[in-house]
Design an enzyme around this catalytic site. Sequence first.
Site, PDB file in Angstrom:
ATOM      1  N   ASN A 120     -15.092   7.753 -14.028  1.00  0.00           N
ATOM      2  CA  ASN A 120     -14.573   7.032 -12.855  1.00  0.00           C
ATOM      3  C   ASN A 120     -15.284   7.411 -11.542  1.00  0.00           C
ATOM      4  O   ASN A 120     -15.132   6.727 -10.537  1.00  0.00           O
ATOM      5  CB  ASN A 120     -13.056   7.215 -12.713  1.00  0.00           C
ATOM      6  CG  ASN A 120     -12.249   6.432 -13.724  1.00  0.00           C
ATOM      7  OD1 ASN A 120     -11.184   6.854 -14.154  1.00  0.00           O
ATOM      8  ND2 ASN A 120     -12.738   5.273 -14.139  1.00  0.00           N
ATOM      9  N   ASP A 176      -3.915   1.892 -16.807  1.00  0.00           N
ATOM     10  CA  ASP A 176      -5.000   0.979 -16.446  1.00  0.00           C
ATOM     11  C   ASP A 176      -4.476  -0.356 -15.895  1.00  0.00           C
ATOM     12  O   ASP A 176      -3.392  -0.799 -16.260  1.00  0.00           O
ATOM     13  CB  ASP A 176      -5.863   0.737 -17.702  1.00  0.00           C
ATOM     14  CG  ASP A 176      -7.202   0.115 -17.356  1.00  0.00           C
ATOM     15  OD1 ASP A 176      -7.627   0.193 -16.185  1.00  0.00           O
ATOM     16  OD2 ASP A 176      -7.828  -0.455 -18.263  1.00  0.00           O
TER      17      ASP A 176
HETATM   18  C1  IPE Z   1      -9.573   4.391 -18.161  1.00  0.00           C
HETATM   19  O1  IPE Z   1      -9.639   3.206 -17.463  1.00  0.00           O
HETATM   20  C2  IPE Z   1      -9.393   5.542 -17.235  1.00  0.00           C
HETATM   21  C3  IPE Z   1      -8.106   5.594 -16.542  1.00  0.00           C
HETATM   22  C4  IPE Z   1      -7.130   4.740 -16.639  1.00  0.00           C
HETATM   23  C5  IPE Z   1      -7.937   6.711 -15.672  1.00  0.00           C
HETATM   24  P1  IPE Z   1     -11.017   2.563 -16.991  1.00  0.00           P
HETATM   25  O2  IPE Z   1     -10.662   1.366 -16.201  1.00  0.00           O
HETATM   26  O3  IPE Z   1     -11.858   3.580 -16.345  1.00  0.00           O
HETATM   27  O4  IPE Z   1     -11.688   2.161 -18.378  1.00  0.00           O
HETATM   28  P2  IPE Z   1     -12.771   1.054 -18.709  1.00  0.00           P
HETATM   29  O5  IPE Z   1     -13.892   1.206 -17.719  1.00  0.00           O
HETATM   30  O6  IPE Z   1     -12.099  -0.272 -18.562  1.00  0.00           O
HETATM   31  O7  IPE Z   1     -13.170   1.313 -20.120  1.00  0.00           O
HETATM   32  C1  IPE Z   2      -6.793   2.418 -13.539  1.00  0.00           C
HETATM   33  O1  IPE Z   2      -6.873   1.150 -12.971  1.00  0.00           O
HETATM   34  C2  IPE Z   2      -6.943   3.521 -12.512  1.00  0.00           C
HETATM   35  C3  IPE Z   2      -8.178   4.315 -12.675  1.00  0.00           C
HETATM   36  C4  IPE Z   2      -9.078   4.147 -13.589  1.00  0.00           C
HETATM   37  C5  IPE Z   2      -8.386   5.378 -11.722  1.00  0.00           C
HETATM   38  P1  IPE Z   2      -8.277   0.451 -12.727  1.00  0.00           P
HETATM   39  O2  IPE Z   2      -8.748   0.799 -11.356  1.00  0.00           O
HETATM   40  O3  IPE Z   2      -9.224   0.744 -13.808  1.00  0.00           O
HETATM   41  O4  IPE Z   2      -7.851  -1.070 -12.754  1.00  0.00           O
HETATM   42  P2  IPE Z   2      -8.690  -2.269 -13.379  1.00  0.00           P
HETATM   43  O5  IPE Z   2      -8.948  -1.922 -14.794  1.00  0.00           O
HETATM   44  O6  IPE Z   2      -9.948  -2.386 -12.576  1.00  0.00           O
HETATM   45  O7  IPE Z   2      -7.788  -3.444 -13.235  1.00  0.00           O
HETATM   46 MG    MG Z   3      -9.596  -0.150 -15.578  1.00  0.00          MG
END
Ligand code: IPE
Ligand code: IPE
Ligand code: MG
Length: 248
Positions: free
Chosen positions: A76, A28
């Site tokens: 997602n 993340d």
């Molecule tokens: C969790 O991260 C999913 C992945 C890293 C693939 P998210 O960014 O989707 O989680 P939330 O929305 O912050 O809980």
């Molecule tokens: C994790 O990074 C990747 C996926 C969830 C696919 P994020 O895209 O959630 O990054 P932040 O949390 O917005 O910084």
């Molecule tokens: Mg995220």
Amino acid sequence: MPLFWKSPQGTDTVDFDALPRHVAIIMDGNGRWAKQRGLPRTAGHAAGAETFRTIATYAKEIGLDYLTVYAFSTENWKRPANEVEAIMGLLKKYLLEAIDQMERDRVKMAFFGDLTPLTPELRELCQRTREISTHYEGCQVNICLNYGGRDEITRAARSLAAECVREGRDPDTITEEDISNRLFSAGVPDPDLIIRPSGEIRTSNFLLWQSAYSEYYFTDVLWPDFTKEELLKAISAYQKRSRRFGGV
Ligand code: IPE
Ligand code: IPE
Ligand code: MG
């Protein structure tokens, strides 16, 4: 590979003879990493994919048996279409390269999640990767794609309910093992250590069943900035914990 690692400050140490067998990572912070640099979120995902390559190779090098990474959750899909497309594009690029290099890297790969909503091309690449993997031993990398812990448990429940209806099985005979055996992770030991970078302190639907006794490690480092040393720091923290599994 040295048998012991000590951080430059001397505060963190890793004993390579006592590694966790299975490490899982919620990759993340890609979006915030890009934002900090005035870049589009998709640039963060590209950087995150590079980090994944580095960490997967290193996991094999130090001798982890299993590395499971959360790449795309069932939630997602809510993201803007161009971001979802970019992530799927990076996945395709990664799998094509991985297939090309698997002979050399000898990394075993598996996928956790329902792959049916992916494009036929991506599904085929996942399938090919899985097939080639059957020839290899050693570190297994599990990529969680369209993965959700609740979805996974729901599927197991459905499958068991169907068995009771179809075969007249008594629901009272259903065991925890029956459920474990119907998860995407069937046959893989539960994660010993779950790492979440980016400063968020939540599971976001990751390995809900399997994490019952996992050790968690949270760090503010954003995933694209995550390094081999960060992994060693997490393992160092893990090795200092006392796991009791409800005992004394
Ligand atoms: C969790 O991260 C999913 C992945 C890293 C693939 P998210 O960014 O989707 O989680 P939330 O929305 O912050 O809980
Ligand atoms: C994790 O990074 C990747 C996926 C969830 C696919 P994020 O895209 O959630 O990054 P932040 O949390 O917005 O910084
Ligand atoms: Mg995220």
